[in-house]
Design a protein around this motif. Structure first.
Motif, PDB file in Angstrom:
ATOM      1  N   VAL A 161       0.798  -1.579   0.281  1.00 47.10           N
ATOM      2  CA  VAL A 161       0.263  -0.163  -0.564  1.00 47.10           C
ATOM      3  C   VAL A 161       1.018   1.264   0.050  1.00 47.10           C
ATOM      4  N   LEU A 162       2.046   1.690   0.951  1.00 51.79           N
ATOM      5  CA  LEU A 162       2.527   2.804   1.562  1.00 51.79           C
ATOM      6  C   LEU A 162       3.681   3.080   0.208  1.00 51.79           C
ATOM      7  N   LEU A 163       4.060   2.238  -0.096  1.00 48.03           N
ATOM      8  CA  LEU A 163       5.199   2.334  -1.115  1.00 48.03           C
ATOM      9  C   LEU A 163       5.326   2.645  -2.524  1.00 48.03           C
ATOM     10  N   PRO A 164       3.932   1.898  -2.865  1.00 44.78           N
ATOM     11  CA  PRO A 164       3.364   1.858  -4.164  1.00 44.78           C
ATOM     12  C   PRO A 164       2.514   3.549  -4.617  1.00 44.78           C
ATOM     13  N   ILE A 165       1.974   3.487  -2.651  1.00 45.36           N
ATOM     14  CA  ILE A 165       1.359   5.190  -3.498  1.00 45.36           C
ATOM     15  C   ILE A 165       2.157   5.832  -3.295  1.00 45.36           C
ATOM     16  N   LEU A 166       3.562   6.161  -2.153  1.00 51.20           N
ATOM     17  CA  LEU A 166       4.664   6.809  -2.483  1.00 51.20           C
ATOM     18  C   LEU A 166       5.448   7.120  -3.900  1.00 51.20           C
ATOM     19  N   LEU A 167       5.544   6.273  -3.960  1.00 52.97           N
ATOM     20  CA  LEU A 167       5.863   5.478  -5.719  1.00 52.97           C
ATOM     21  C   LEU A 167       5.381   6.610  -6.523  1.00 52.97           C
ATOM     22  N   GLY A 168       4.402   6.509  -6.557  1.00 54.28           N
ATOM     23  CA  GLY A 168       3.216   7.064  -8.148  1.00 54.28           C
ATOM     24  C   GLY A 168       3.165   8.079  -7.266  1.00 54.28           C
ATOM     25  N   PHE A 169       3.048   8.807  -5.884  1.00 47.39           N
ATOM     26  CA  PHE A 169       3.261  10.075  -5.831  1.00 47.39           C
ATOM     27  C   PHE A 169       4.250  10.985  -6.846  1.00 47.39           C
ATOM     28  N   VAL A 170       5.493  10.187  -6.358  1.00 46.17           N
ATOM     29  CA  VAL A 170       7.079  11.176  -6.821  1.00 46.17           C
ATOM     30  C   VAL A 170       6.544  10.814  -8.267  1.00 46.17           C
ATOM     31  N   VAL A 171       6.327   9.976  -9.055  1.00 44.32           N
ATOM     32  CA  VAL A 171       6.175   9.998 -10.068  1.00 44.32           C
ATOM     33  C   VAL A 171       5.311  10.851 -10.731  1.00 44.32           C
ATOM     34  N   ASN A 172       4.231  11.200 -10.277  1.00 40.85           N
ATOM     35  CA  ASN A 172       3.501  12.035 -10.021  1.00 40.85           C
ATOM     36  C   ASN A 172       4.219  13.825 -10.137  1.00 40.85           C
ATOM     37  N   HIS A 173       4.832  14.074  -9.056  1.00 39.81           N
ATOM     38  CA  HIS A 173       5.501  15.353  -8.653  1.00 39.81           C
ATOM     39  C   HIS A 173       6.721  15.401  -9.726  1.00 39.81           C
ATOM     40  N   PHE A 174       8.008  14.209 -10.442  1.00 36.16           N
ATOM     41  CA  PHE A 174       9.064  14.754 -11.278  1.00 36.16           C
ATOM     42  C   PHE A 174       8.341  14.675 -12.930  1.00 36.16           C
ATOM     43  N   PHE A 175       7.325  13.904 -13.114  1.00 35.94           N
ATOM     44  CA  PHE A 175       6.653  13.709 -14.479  1.00 35.94           C
ATOM     45  C   PHE A 175       4.948  14.219 -14.668  1.00 35.94           C
ATOM     46  N   ALA A 176       4.500  15.431 -14.103  1.00 37.62           N
ATOM     47  CA  ALA A 176       3.159  15.802 -14.233  1.00 37.62           C
ATOM     48  C   ALA A 176       2.616  15.363 -15.576  1.00 37.62           C
TER      49      ALA A 176
ATOM     50  N   ASN B  83     -11.271  -0.149   1.928  1.00 40.96           N
ATOM     51  CA  ASN B  83     -10.224  -0.652   0.966  1.00 40.96           C
ATOM     52  C   ASN B  83     -10.381  -2.603   1.737  1.00 40.96           C
ATOM     53  N   SER B  84     -11.222  -2.506   0.565  1.00 42.55           N
ATOM     54  CA  SER B  84     -11.144  -4.021   0.989  1.00 42.55           C
ATOM     55  C   SER B  84     -10.380  -4.972   0.098  1.00 42.55           C
ATOM     56  N   GLY B  85      -9.962  -4.446  -0.109  1.00 45.93           N
ATOM     57  CA  GLY B  85      -8.943  -4.727  -1.039  1.00 45.93           C
ATOM     58  C   GLY B  85      -7.309  -5.115  -0.760  1.00 45.93           C
ATOM     59  N   LEU B  86      -7.654  -4.520   0.328  1.00 45.82           N
ATOM     60  CA  LEU B  86      -5.814  -4.257   1.200  1.00 45.82           C
ATOM     61  C   LEU B  86      -6.863  -5.175   2.267  1.00 45.82           C
ATOM     62  N   ALA B  87      -7.723  -5.944   2.902  1.00 45.26           N
ATOM     63  CA  ALA B  87      -8.433  -6.481   3.974  1.00 45.26           C
ATOM     64  C   ALA B  87      -7.964  -8.074   3.220  1.00 45.26           C
ATOM     65  N   THR B  88      -8.312  -8.420   1.658  1.00 43.49           N
ATOM     66  CA  THR B  88      -8.556  -9.384   1.109  1.00 43.49           C
ATOM     67  C   THR B  88      -6.910  -9.826   0.715  1.00 43.49           C
ATOM     68  N   SER B  89      -6.083  -9.217   0.134  1.00 45.39           N
ATOM     69  CA  SER B  89      -4.384  -9.192   0.357  1.00 45.39           C
ATOM     70  C   SER B  89      -4.757  -9.771   1.467  1.00 45.39           C
ATOM     71  N   LEU B  90      -4.315  -9.021   3.326  1.00 45.76           N
ATOM     72  CA  LEU B  90      -3.927  -9.352   4.501  1.00 45.76           C
ATOM     73  C   LEU B  90      -4.122 -10.542   4.513  1.00 45.76           C
ATOM     74  N   ALA B  91      -5.979 -10.826   4.903  1.00 42.83           N
ATOM     75  CA  ALA B  91      -6.243 -12.324   4.404  1.00 42.83           C
ATOM     76  C   ALA B  91      -5.604 -13.230   4.299  1.00 42.83           C
ATOM     77  N   ALA B  92      -5.314 -13.327   2.836  1.00 47.57           N
ATOM     78  CA  ALA B  92      -5.212 -14.458   1.527  1.00 47.57           C
ATOM     79  C   ALA B  92      -3.283 -14.476   2.642  1.00 47.57           C
ATOM     80  N   THR B  93      -2.564 -13.535   2.942  1.00 51.40           N
ATOM     81  CA  THR B  93      -1.421 -13.522   3.181  1.00 51.40           C
ATOM     82  C   THR B  93      -1.135 -13.883   4.956  1.00 51.40           C
ATOM     83  N   HIS B  94      -1.718 -13.915   5.633  1.00 55.27           N
ATOM     84  CA  HIS B  94      -1.274 -13.811   7.071  1.00 55.27           C
ATOM     85  C   HIS B  94      -2.269 -14.628   7.715  1.00 55.27           C
TER      86      HIS B  94
END
Length: 325
Positions: free
Chosen positions: A171-186, A266-277
């Motif tokens: 969640v957090l790393l992909p969002i931050l990566l997307g934010f950085v890409v948007n900032h430098f390559f608007a 964010n039910s996708g996160l709930a599904t991901s966490l359930a499948a992983t943990h």
């Protein structure tokens, strides 16, 4: 590019129906979707979160500083109302541990990305909604594991540290990566953003198809119970979120934003966490998948309800009796 944009607009417009159709296909003809592996869930969610990051700008966090009270109220409501409602519902419906942990995971997750669209359609405070989604998502690595431990720790083994790392990674790393890409390559992201509804919807649909097809028999056996819990959780989230905002004397647009933000997870996160943990509990992934389908339906219905309220208010204000007054 225009063809891709048209396809993206079509998918964005009919997302709820597409999700329902794919979920039904995976449920009643699971063999058609078994090629989609549940091991893909984390990657697919990461793609959705990266897409969310591409849409974020520094200005989207302006409400955090210009209206901290509103964002604070929304964030507190998000991480108190939904986890508590989830816990209470698991007791009321006497859910077995593998279903209970799935419902609690949905409750402890941050606001869903669809909430911003639904707030816009409801004529709510979109800036507040975006800020709430961003803030609750940033808090998720800490709040989701801790709240899951609090509400489910006595029933199942919860590794909060491992969950913390999972939320960071998917969640957090992909969002931050997307934010950085948007900032430098608007300029690039401005064009790419037109295809995001297509990419995000495809990823969400694949997640639902993977989970539902693998668990189709279990869902058919206990599907009504899961649906009842999910509907109650979602609707009570809308009502309680709106009630809290109204009790604190926020205006109608803010009440709508907080209601939708609290109710849509964010039910996708709930599904991901359930499948992983919680892989030892196959049914734990189902509440998140069902919630993904249902909240697109309920969000559209709620937006329609709010719009009808606005139409009725305008009609009353323009009536001859109102004009005479």
């Amino acid at each position: 590019m225009k063809t891709l944009e048209k396809a993206s607009n079509f998918v964005g417009k009919y997302m709820a129906w597409i999700v329902i159709a794919v979920a039904a296909l995976a449920l009643f003809a699971p063999q058609t979707c078994l090629w989609i592996k549940t091991s893909w869930v984390n990657t697919l969610l990461g793609i959705v979160m990266f897409g969310m990051g591409l849409t974020l700008k520094a200005s989207d966090f302006a409400a955090v500083f210009t209206r901290p009270k509103d964002v604070f109220i929304g964030a507190v409501a998000q991480f108190t109302i939904m986890p508590l409602l989830a816990f209470v519902l698991t007791k009321v419906f006497q859910l077995p541990p593998e279903l209970a942990v799935g419902v609690i995971l949905v409750g402890t997750c941050p606001g869903g990305t669809s909430s911003n669209v639904m707030t816009y359609l409801s004529h709510g405070d979109v800036a507040l909604s975006v800020s709430m989604t961003a803030v609750s998502t940033l808090l998720a690595p800490f709040m989701t594991p801790l709240l899951t431990l609090l509400y489910a720790g006595k029933t199942v083994d919860v590794n909060a540290a491992a969950m913390f790392l999972s939320v960071l990674k998917v969640v957090l790393l992909p969002i931050l990566l997307g934010f950085v890409v948007n900032h430098f390559f608007a300029k690039f992201t401005e064009k790419a953003a037109k295809a995001l509804p297509l990419v995000s919807t495809t990823a969400i649909v694949l997640i639902i198809a993977a989970v539902v097809s693998v668990n189709s028999q279990r869902i058919l056996t206990s599907g009504l119970l899961i649906l009842a819990v999910v509907v109650c959780h979602n609707v009570l989230g809308y009502l309680t979120g709106y009630g809290v905002a109204r009790a604190l004397r926020l205006d109608t647009t803010k009440c709508r934003a907080i209601s939708i933000e609290v109710g849509m997870q964010n039910s996708g996160l709930a599904t991901s966490l359930a499948a992983t943990h919680f892989a030892q509990y196959p049914l734990a992934t189902i509440p998140g998948a069902v919630f993904s389908v249902w909240h697109n339906i309920s969000g559209a219905l709620l937006a329609n309800f709010f719009n009808r309220q606005d139409s009725a208010k305008r009609a009353a204000e323009s009536s001859p009796a109102a004009a005479q007054e």
